[in-house]
Design an enzyme around this catalytic site. Structure first.
Site, mmCIF file in Angstrom:
data_model
loop_
_atom_site.group_PDB
_atom_site.id
_atom_site.type_symbol
_atom_site.label_atom_id
_atom_site.label_comp_id
_atom_site.label_asym_id
_atom_site.label_seq_id
_atom_site.Cartn_x
_atom_site.Cartn_y
_atom_site.Cartn_z
ATOM 1 N N GLY A 12 0.786 -1.075 -0.021
ATOM 2 C CA GLY A 12 -0.048 0.098 -0.114
ATOM 3 C C GLY A 12 0.882 1.163 -0.094
ATOM 4 N N SER A 143 -4.207 -0.581 14.042
ATOM 5 C CA SER A 143 -4.940 0.684 14.325
ATOM 6 C C SER A 143 -5.446 0.829 15.889
ATOM 7 C CB SER A 143 -6.418 0.459 13.558
ATOM 8 O OG SER A 143 -7.155 1.594 13.617
ATOM 9 N N TYR A 156 -14.181 -3.827 9.960
ATOM 10 C CA TYR A 156 -12.605 -3.433 10.039
ATOM 11 C C TYR A 156 -11.860 -3.494 11.245
ATOM 12 C CZ TYR A 156 -9.079 0.453 9.611
ATOM 13 O OH TYR A 156 -8.000 0.933 9.768
ATOM 14 N N LYS A 160 -8.097 -5.308 12.107
ATOM 15 C CA LYS A 160 -7.124 -4.607 12.637
ATOM 16 C C LYS A 160 -6.530 -5.312 14.174
ATOM 17 C CE LYS A 160 -6.017 -1.621 9.689
ATOM 18 N NZ LYS A 160 -4.943 -1.638 9.034
ATOM 19 N N ILE A 189 -5.926 9.032 11.226
ATOM 20 C CA ILE A 189 -4.939 9.658 10.126
ATOM 21 C C ILE A 189 -5.686 10.282 8.951
ATOM 22 C CG2 ILE A 189 -2.670 9.459 9.009
ATOM 23 C CD1 ILE A 189 -2.658 8.996 12.083
#
Length: 253
Positions: A12, A143, A156, A160, A189
């Protein structure tokens, strides 16, 4: 020059945290290979920045959700730079969605990219490091969501948490090979992953107000912690998780 003479791979790496980590690794003396899936212009820009710093760069396109992408990425980096010293598993998605009507394909794609992709990539990099025989460092971008919930992140947050757990277990599995495995846990972020979610100015201000340091994070805020964990300055650090959130996690009262 904390990474002088090292080869660093970043997934990424065409934007956001991955791009910032790749450029900072080059600034610290490393040759850098990045993986990306669709942002050709971003990948080209990161390669140009790395080369402008006098380091070698390589961009390899591929979907991290596929195991063959991980193998091809590592093989391409080794062909170009001879070895893998540091691996940064960063690629991830977060298509915000309510829980009760979450489409199965949204859940499954998030799992495949974030968690399956991290596993395949880390496994491929670790096998190369073991074959080289002189250790290495793996840093995964987890995260703050590994530790707290999110109403529109039920697909999600488990990924994480899984990445955080993967680094803990990989640290045990790979310690005998001199390979250190750690994670960074960013807070909010400002990247493409949450651009739409933070388009609401009122919500953005409200979230920033919760951060003791008074602002939301920038991708560059993660670059230093990632380089530290990848470097020999952290030579006795493995299985650790470093919060990089401006203090948001502890601000509960």
């Amino acid at each position: 020059m904390l990474l002088e003479g090292k080869t660093v791979l970043v997934t990424g790496g065409s934007s956001g945290i991955g791009a910032a980590a790749a450029v900072e690794a080059a600034r610290q003396g490393a040759d850098v290979a990045i993986n990306y899936v669709g942002n050709q212009a971003g990948a080209d820009a990161v390669v140009a920045q790395i080369e402008a710093l006098g380091r070698r760069a390589l961009a390899v396109r591929g979907d991290v959700a596929k195991r063959e992408t991980a193998i091809a990425f590592v093989e391409a980096a080794v062909a170009a730079f001879d070895r893998v010293d540091v691996f940064v598993s960063n690629a991830g998605i977060c298509p915000f969605h309510a829980f009760l009507d979450m489409p199965a394909d949204t859940f499954e794609r998030t799992m495949q990219v974030n968690l399956h992709g991290a596993f395949y990539m880390v496994q491929a990099a670790a096998n190369q490091m073991v074959a080289q025989g002189d250790g290495g460092a793996i840093v995964a971008v987890s995260s703050i969501s590994a530790l707290v919930g999110g109403e529109f992140q039920t697909h999600y947050t488990p990924t994480k948490a899984g990445i955080h757990s993967l680094m803990q277990s990989a640290a045990i599995a790979l310690g005998r090979h001199g390979i250190r495995c750690n994670s960074v846990l960013p807070g909010t972020i400002l990247t493409e992953i949450n651009r739409d979610d933070l388009a609401d100015g009122e919500k953005r201000e409200r979230m920033a107000a919760r951060v003791p340091l008074g602002r939301l994070g920038e991708p560059e805020d993660l670059a230093g912690p990632i380089v530290f964990l990848a470097s020999d300055m952290a030579r006795y650090v493995t299985g650790a998780a470093l919060l990089v959130d401006g203090g948001a996690f502890v601000n509960l009262q």
